[in-house]
Design a protein around this motif. Structure first.
Motif, PDB file in Angstrom:
ATOM      1  N   ASN A  32      -2.445  -9.898 -13.172  1.00 32.73           N
ATOM      2  CA  ASN A  32      -3.030 -11.178 -13.571  1.00 32.73           C
ATOM      3  C   ASN A  32      -3.772 -11.891 -12.451  1.00 32.73           C
ATOM      4  O   ASN A  32      -4.236 -13.016 -12.644  1.00 32.73           O
ATOM      5  N   ASP A  48      -8.366 -17.729 -10.622  1.00 35.92           N
ATOM      6  CA  ASP A  48      -9.032 -18.618 -11.579  1.00 35.92           C
ATOM      7  C   ASP A  48      -8.405 -19.999 -11.554  1.00 35.92           C
ATOM      8  O   ASP A  48      -8.779 -20.859 -12.364  1.00 35.92           O
ATOM      9  N   ASP A  56     -17.670 -13.270  -8.834  1.00 32.68           N
ATOM     10  CA  ASP A  56     -17.292 -12.407  -9.950  1.00 32.68           C
ATOM     11  C   ASP A  56     -17.678 -10.948  -9.689  1.00 32.68           C
ATOM     12  O   ASP A  56     -17.004 -10.035 -10.160  1.00 32.68           O
ATOM     13  N   HIS A  61     -21.486  -9.888 -15.077  1.00 32.57           N
ATOM     14  CA  HIS A  61     -21.473 -10.291 -16.489  1.00 32.57           C
ATOM     15  C   HIS A  61     -21.165  -9.095 -17.383  1.00 32.57           C
ATOM     16  O   HIS A  61     -20.382  -9.204 -18.337  1.00 32.57           O
ATOM     17  N   SER A 120     -17.444  -8.145 -16.883  1.00 33.89           N
ATOM     18  CA  SER A 120     -16.564  -9.184 -17.434  1.00 33.89           C
ATOM     19  C   SER A 120     -16.572  -9.148 -18.960  1.00 33.89           C
ATOM     20  O   SER A 120     -15.544  -9.395 -19.604  1.00 33.89           O
ATOM     21  N   SER A 121     -17.740  -8.827 -19.539  1.00 35.11           N
ATOM     22  CA  SER A 121     -17.823  -8.699 -20.995  1.00 35.11           C
ATOM     23  C   SER A 121     -16.929  -7.568 -21.482  1.00 35.11           C
ATOM     24  O   SER A 121     -16.258  -7.685 -22.513  1.00 35.11           O
ATOM     25  N   ASP A 142     -14.245  -6.543 -19.965  1.00 38.99           N
ATOM     26  CA  ASP A 142     -12.868  -7.034 -19.827  1.00 38.99           C
ATOM     27  C   ASP A 142     -12.456  -7.849 -21.046  1.00 38.99           C
ATOM     28  O   ASP A 142     -11.311  -7.761 -21.513  1.00 38.99           O
ATOM     29  N   GLU A 143     -13.392  -8.658 -21.561  1.00 38.17           N
ATOM     30  CA  GLU A 143     -13.086  -9.463 -22.744  1.00 38.17           C
ATOM     31  C   GLU A 143     -12.813  -8.571 -23.951  1.00 38.17           C
ATOM     32  O   GLU A 143     -11.886  -8.830 -24.733  1.00 38.17           O
ATOM     33  N   VAL A 144     -13.627  -7.513 -24.096  1.00 39.82           N
ATOM     34  CA  VAL A 144     -13.433  -6.585 -25.212  1.00 39.82           C
ATOM     35  C   VAL A 144     -12.076  -5.885 -25.081  1.00 39.82           C
ATOM     36  O   VAL A 144     -11.323  -5.753 -26.053  1.00 39.82           O
ATOM     37  N   GLY A 184      -9.476  -7.002 -23.532  1.00 37.63           N
ATOM     38  CA  GLY A 184      -8.436  -7.993 -23.801  1.00 37.63           C
ATOM     39  C   GLY A 184      -8.221  -8.200 -25.294  1.00 37.63           C
ATOM     40  O   GLY A 184      -7.083  -8.301 -25.756  1.00 37.63           O
ATOM     41  N   LEU A 185      -9.309  -8.249 -26.049  1.00 37.72           N
ATOM     42  CA  LEU A 185      -9.206  -8.424 -27.494  1.00 37.72           C
ATOM     43  C   LEU A 185      -8.533  -7.214 -28.136  1.00 37.72           C
ATOM     44  O   LEU A 185      -7.705  -7.350 -29.044  1.00 37.72           O
ATOM     45  N   LYS A 200      -4.862  -7.331 -27.595  1.00 41.89           N
ATOM     46  CA  LYS A 200      -4.207  -8.259 -28.514  1.00 41.89           C
ATOM     47  C   LYS A 200      -4.031  -7.622 -29.888  1.00 41.89           C
ATOM     48  O   LYS A 200      -3.015  -7.813 -30.556  1.00 41.89           O
TER      49      LYS A 200
END
Length: 259
Positions: A56, A101, A123, A174, A177-178, A180-182, A184-185, A188
């Motif tokens: 984290n 962060d 970043d 960018h 990081s995009s 990473d978001e995918v 993360g989703l 979940k």
């Protein structure tokens, strides 16, 4: 150690965004020309204590399962970490330069790094410090690390870092990081599916003391109670050439009753 006579071919990535293909080679600079060491201990008790983790990054302890008591006297020696700072962990042979962060305080045992120039896009380096290449470079420069040696700012400073122009750093950051978001989703979704499976298992198998599950596939709702046998009884049937009733029907297509 630095070797000024060391000449290598220009640093150009094998994959590049179209708008930067004619931008030339990346610069290469030593760590201390891009990041400075910060040791600000001017703070009050309102700042959260940060845990420095590989999973984290730097994160307030109360947000994760991290319970370590710290005396008020000890907190006075803790260092301030600003949003965007990097923290060198005590053990970095698996990659231990972590990004924050959050604004908070961390143990004085850690080394806090901050960008020394506007050329640095935080970043971009948040991702670069986790690459296999950088971790390998770090390991080569840290003899005896696995024996408990701590990483120093001097050792960090002796490692060369790539420095694309700022717009290219931003574009790469960018993109990653995009992703990473995918990821993360998706994580979940996987966790939600695991919870759903757990709930289904509780209904597709009879509860303790019962012989009929609460949830059944339509074609088995009138099949009556499940037969209960011991492992020895099932093994005996198999040895005699029989087929246990617990086998999965061949016609089942894997559909899950989403309820």
């Amino acid at each position: 150690m630095r070797n000024k006579s060391d000449k290598k071919k220009p640093l150009v990535p094998s994959l590049r965004f179209p708008e930067f293909r004619e931008a030339g080679a990346w610069e290469v600079k030593y760590g201390n020309s891009l990041f400075i060491q910060i040791s600000n201990k001017e703070h009050n008790a309102s700042l959260p204590v940060l845990a420095i983790t590989q999973e984290n990054g730097a994160i307030p302890r109360h947000l994760i399962d991290y319970h370590v008591s710290v005396t008020e006297k000890s907190l006075k020696s803790y260092k301030v970490v600003d949003i965007g700072d990097f923290i060198i962990s005590l053990r970095t042979f698996q990659g231990g330069i972590e990004y924050s962060d959050y604004k908070g305080i961390c143990s004085p045992a850690y080394i806090v790094l901050r960008a020394a120039t506007e050329e640095v896009i935080n970043d971009f380096f948040r991702h670069y410090f986790k690459t296999e290449k950088y971790i390998a470079d770090l390991n080569r420069n840290l003899e005896g690390l696995r024996d408990g040696k701590m990483v120093s700012y001097k050792q960090f400073s002796e490692i060369k870092l790539p420095l694309p122009i700022s717009p290219e750093q931003q574009k790469i950051a960018h993109c990653l990081s995009s992703l990473d978001e995918v990821i993360g989703l998706q994580a979940k979704k996987v966790q939600a599916l695991k919870q759903h499976k757990k709930g289904l298992m509780q209904q597709l198998f009879p509860a303790e003391g019962e012989t009929t599950p609460r949830l059944r596939f339509p074609e088995f709702r009138e099949a009556g109670a499940w037969e209960v046998q011991t492992i020895d009884q099932l093994a005996s049937k198999i040895a005699q050439g029989g087929t246990p009733k617990t086998s999965i029907p061949k016609y089942w297509n894997g559909d899950i009753p989403w309820i």
